[in-house]
Design a protein around this motif. Structure first.
Motif, mmCIF file in Angstrom:
data_model
loop_
_atom_site.group_PDB
_atom_site.id
_atom_site.type_symbol
_atom_site.label_atom_id
_atom_site.label_comp_id
_atom_site.label_asym_id
_atom_site.label_seq_id
_atom_site.Cartn_x
_atom_site.Cartn_y
_atom_site.Cartn_z
ATOM 1 N N ILE A 126 6.284 -25.060 8.260
ATOM 2 C CA ILE A 126 6.945 -23.763 8.182
ATOM 3 C C ILE A 126 6.072 -22.739 8.891
ATOM 4 C CG2 ILE A 126 7.774 -21.928 6.665
ATOM 5 C CD1 ILE A 126 8.401 -24.043 4.588
ATOM 6 N N ILE A 127 6.658 -22.049 9.867
ATOM 7 C CA ILE A 127 5.916 -21.028 10.610
ATOM 8 C C ILE A 127 6.309 -19.673 10.048
ATOM 9 C CG2 ILE A 127 5.270 -20.170 12.879
ATOM 10 C CD1 ILE A 127 6.536 -22.692 14.082
ATOM 11 N N GLY A 128 5.357 -18.997 9.413
ATOM 12 C CA GLY A 128 5.621 -17.726 8.752
ATOM 13 C C GLY A 128 5.396 -17.852 7.261
ATOM 14 N N SER A 129 5.261 -16.707 6.586
ATOM 15 C CA SER A 129 5.011 -16.745 5.139
ATOM 16 C C SER A 129 5.742 -15.641 4.399
ATOM 17 C CB SER A 129 3.497 -16.630 4.860
ATOM 18 O OG SER A 129 3.000 -15.355 5.275
ATOM 19 N N GLY A 130 6.831 -15.132 4.984
ATOM 20 C CA GLY A 130 7.616 -14.101 4.328
ATOM 21 C C GLY A 130 8.620 -14.686 3.344
ATOM 22 N N GLY A 131 9.656 -13.919 3.041
ATOM 23 C CA GLY A 131 10.617 -14.323 2.025
ATOM 24 C C GLY A 131 11.323 -15.629 2.348
ATOM 25 N N ALA A 132 11.823 -15.781 3.567
ATOM 26 C CA ALA A 132 12.527 -17.008 3.944
ATOM 27 C C ALA A 132 11.582 -18.205 3.910
ATOM 28 C CB ALA A 132 13.139 -16.855 5.333
ATOM 29 N N ALA A 133 10.380 -18.024 4.421
ATOM 30 C CA ALA A 133 9.398 -19.112 4.454
ATOM 31 C C ALA A 133 9.027 -19.568 3.043
ATOM 32 C CB ALA A 133 8.145 -18.657 5.204
ATOM 33 N N MET A 134 8.773 -18.602 2.152
ATOM 34 C CA MET A 134 8.378 -18.945 0.786
ATOM 35 C C MET A 134 9.511 -19.657 0.051
ATOM 36 S SD MET A 134 5.268 -18.250 -0.186
ATOM 37 C CE MET A 134 5.411 -18.060 -1.972
ATOM 38 N N ALA A 135 10.730 -19.154 0.183
ATOM 39 C CA ALA A 135 11.865 -19.787 -0.492
ATOM 40 C C ALA A 135 12.018 -21.231 -0.037
ATOM 41 C CB ALA A 135 13.140 -18.998 -0.221
ATOM 42 N N ALA A 136 11.906 -21.454 1.262
ATOM 43 C CA ALA A 136 12.046 -22.806 1.803
ATOM 44 C C ALA A 136 10.905 -23.705 1.354
ATOM 45 C CB ALA A 136 12.108 -22.746 3.323
ATOM 46 N N ALA A 137 9.685 -23.187 1.371
ATOM 47 C CA ALA A 137 8.526 -23.991 0.985
ATOM 48 C C ALA A 137 8.645 -24.459 -0.462
ATOM 49 C CB ALA A 137 7.245 -23.195 1.187
ATOM 50 N N LEU A 138 9.005 -23.549 -1.344
ATOM 51 C CA LEU A 138 9.079 -23.899 -2.766
ATOM 52 C C LEU A 138 10.219 -24.868 -3.043
ATOM 53 C CD1 LEU A 138 8.338 -20.402 -4.334
ATOM 54 C CD2 LEU A 138 6.778 -22.337 -4.063
ATOM 55 N N LYS A 139 11.362 -24.660 -2.390
ATOM 56 C CA LYS A 139 12.477 -25.591 -2.586
ATOM 57 C C LYS A 139 12.154 -26.962 -2.006
ATOM 58 C CE LYS A 139 15.791 -25.002 -4.301
ATOM 59 N NZ LYS A 139 16.264 -25.348 -5.662
ATOM 60 N N ALA A 140 11.487 -26.998 -0.865
ATOM 61 C CA ALA A 140 11.127 -28.279 -0.263
ATOM 62 C C ALA A 140 10.193 -29.067 -1.170
ATOM 63 C CB ALA A 140 10.466 -28.042 1.096
ATOM 64 N N VAL A 141 9.201 -28.382 -1.722
ATOM 65 C CA VAL A 141 8.264 -29.044 -2.629
ATOM 66 C C VAL A 141 8.983 -29.516 -3.887
ATOM 67 C CG1 VAL A 141 6.293 -28.605 -4.140
ATOM 68 C CG2 VAL A 141 6.217 -27.866 -1.764
ATOM 69 N N GLU A 142 9.915 -28.705 -4.365
ATOM 70 C CA GLU A 142 10.694 -29.075 -5.549
ATOM 71 C C GLU A 142 11.456 -30.373 -5.315
ATOM 72 O OE1 GLU A 142 14.745 -27.360 -7.454
ATOM 73 O OE2 GLU A 142 13.103 -25.900 -7.309
ATOM 74 N N GLN A 143 11.881 -30.596 -4.058
ATOM 75 C CA GLN A 143 12.626 -31.807 -3.717
ATOM 76 C C GLN A 143 11.720 -32.970 -3.323
ATOM 77 O OE1 GLN A 143 15.878 -32.111 -4.160
ATOM 78 N NE2 GLN A 143 16.031 -29.997 -4.857
ATOM 79 N N GLY A 144 10.402 -32.770 -3.413
ATOM 80 C CA GLY A 144 9.486 -33.871 -3.192
ATOM 81 C C GLY A 144 8.802 -33.913 -1.843
#
Length: 391
Positions: free
Chosen positions: A90-108
């Motif tokens: 993930i390139i970036g660390s704003g709202g979209a990046a954080m939401a995606a990172a956390l959901k991705a980790v949640e899915q394994g």
């Protein structure tokens, strides 16, 4: 895949607890749990028994029963579960990046998040949060100066100490950045944060120029570009050579200029124009057309009337053809004469942060404005690369 009916869940947090309990069982690869549907889907090794799954659910106080039959949505669920083990960049660390990172980790999945600047992106650092704090302070100053209750509550001219207001503003920004971004990233072992500037090497890897020096190659199965946008600068002769403000510099200023000129007629320009006026600046707004000209005309007319009632000068159908900075003073040549100011704020839109990404190396298409072209699923022209947010 094993499907389980789970009775007793009362909220999405319950579903999260069930998911965590199931995934702690040795041999369980991933689980998807739905509170509204009262069910769990589990992908596990054959050595994992149904009794183990039901015991983990029962230990939380819920009742589970194994479902049997042909499940029509099994392919979709299986695809989601097989997302476990993917590596996502993930390139970036704003709202979209954080939401995606956390959901991705949640899915394994595991995530490498790459940020070239300050963690948190625009909103918390230089956008929504600091601007709304400044606007709130300006509103309080305005209410002390005048309000509908001045007949019974004596108005008073407020003493503005911008340096103290700025310190309070920045403290809140730092607090929220740590609570909502840095603390969460630092506490998640499935997310690795890399500080540097990323560009695509090809359609499966990134080259990151590290802030501390050197380079690093990051391979990925999927990639999300969430690099945001930056203030656009209009091609006015002399502007780039002058010490003009964008919203970033305006929000970080520890002084209130005596005279402020604002080029722009939309949200960012106007909310900051009013805030500075309420904090003591003599503000002049230069609008190429009318205020909020892309919206319903009644909106622009109402805001223009409100601004003028507060002493803000609004120059409609006015453009600067030249900007000079002479002896600490801005001199703007406009279609309606010369304008002088101590500071100049330029807020004429934002430009996607995509130029340094080497998107062509990954086969990612952008439009004429440099924004990444996506479909309804946020996929780019490369099916393994996605984009979200202002970019």
């Amino acid at each position: 895949m094993t499907e389980i009916t789970v009775n007793g869940m009362t909220c999405t947090s319950c579903a999260t607890h069930v998911k965590d309990a199931l995934e702690k069982i040795p041999g369980v690869n991933a689980a998807v749990v739905s509170y509204p549907e009262s069910r769990a889907q589990v992908m596990a090794d054959t050595a994992v028994s149904h009794n183990q799954l039901l015991a983990a659910i029962a230990a939380l106080g819920y009742q589970g029963s194994i479902r049997v039959g042909d499940f029509k949505d099994e392919p979709k669920i299986r695809d989601a579960l097989e997302g476990a083990g993917l590596h996502i960049a993930i390139i970036g660390s704003g709202g979209a990046a954080m939401a995606a990172a956390l959901k991705a980790v949640e899915q394994g999945a595991t995530v490498t998040l790459i940020e070239r600047g300050t963690i948190g992106g625009t909103c918390v650092n230089i956008g929504c949060v600091p601007s709304k704090i400044m606007i709130r302070a300006a509103h309080i100053a305005h209410l002390r100066r005048e309000s509908p209750f001045d007949g019974g509550i004596a108005a008073t001219v407020p003493a503005i100490d911008r340096s103290k207001l700025l310190a309070q503003q920045q403290a809140r920004v730092d607090e929220l950045r740590h609570a909502k971004y840095e603390g969460i990233l630092g506490g998640n072992p499935a997310i690795t944060v890399v500080h540097g500037e990323a560009r695509f090497k090809d359609d499966q890897s990134l080259t990151v120029r590290l802030n501390e020096g050197g380079e690093r190659v990051v391979m990925f199965d999927r990639c999300l570009v969430a690099t945001g946008a930056s203030p656009a600068v209009p091609p006015i002769p002399g502007l780039k050579e002058s010490p003009y403000w964008t919203s970033t510099e305006a929000l970080a200023s520890d002084t209130i200029p005596e005279r402020l000129a604002v080029i722009g007629s939309s949200v960012v320009a106007l909310e900051l124009a009013q805030a500075f006026a309420r904090l003591g600046s003599k503000v002049t707004v230069l609008a190429r057309n009318t205020l909020f000209f892309r919206e319903d005309p009644a909106i622009g007319e109402a805001v223009t009337a409100a601004f003028r009632a507060e002493g803000i000068e609004v120059l409609e159908h006015t453009q600067a053809s030249q900007v000079a900075h002479i002896d600490g003073e801005f001199v703007l040549t406009t279609t309606h004469g010369e304008l002088r100011a101590d500071k100049l704020l330029v807020a004429t839109g934002r430009t996607p942060n995509t130029r340094s990404l080497a998107l062509d190396a990954a086969g990612v298409t952008v439009n004429a404005q440099g924004a990444i072209v996506i479909d309804q699923g946020m996929r780019t022209s490369n099916p393994n690369i996605y984009a979200a947010g202002d970019c």
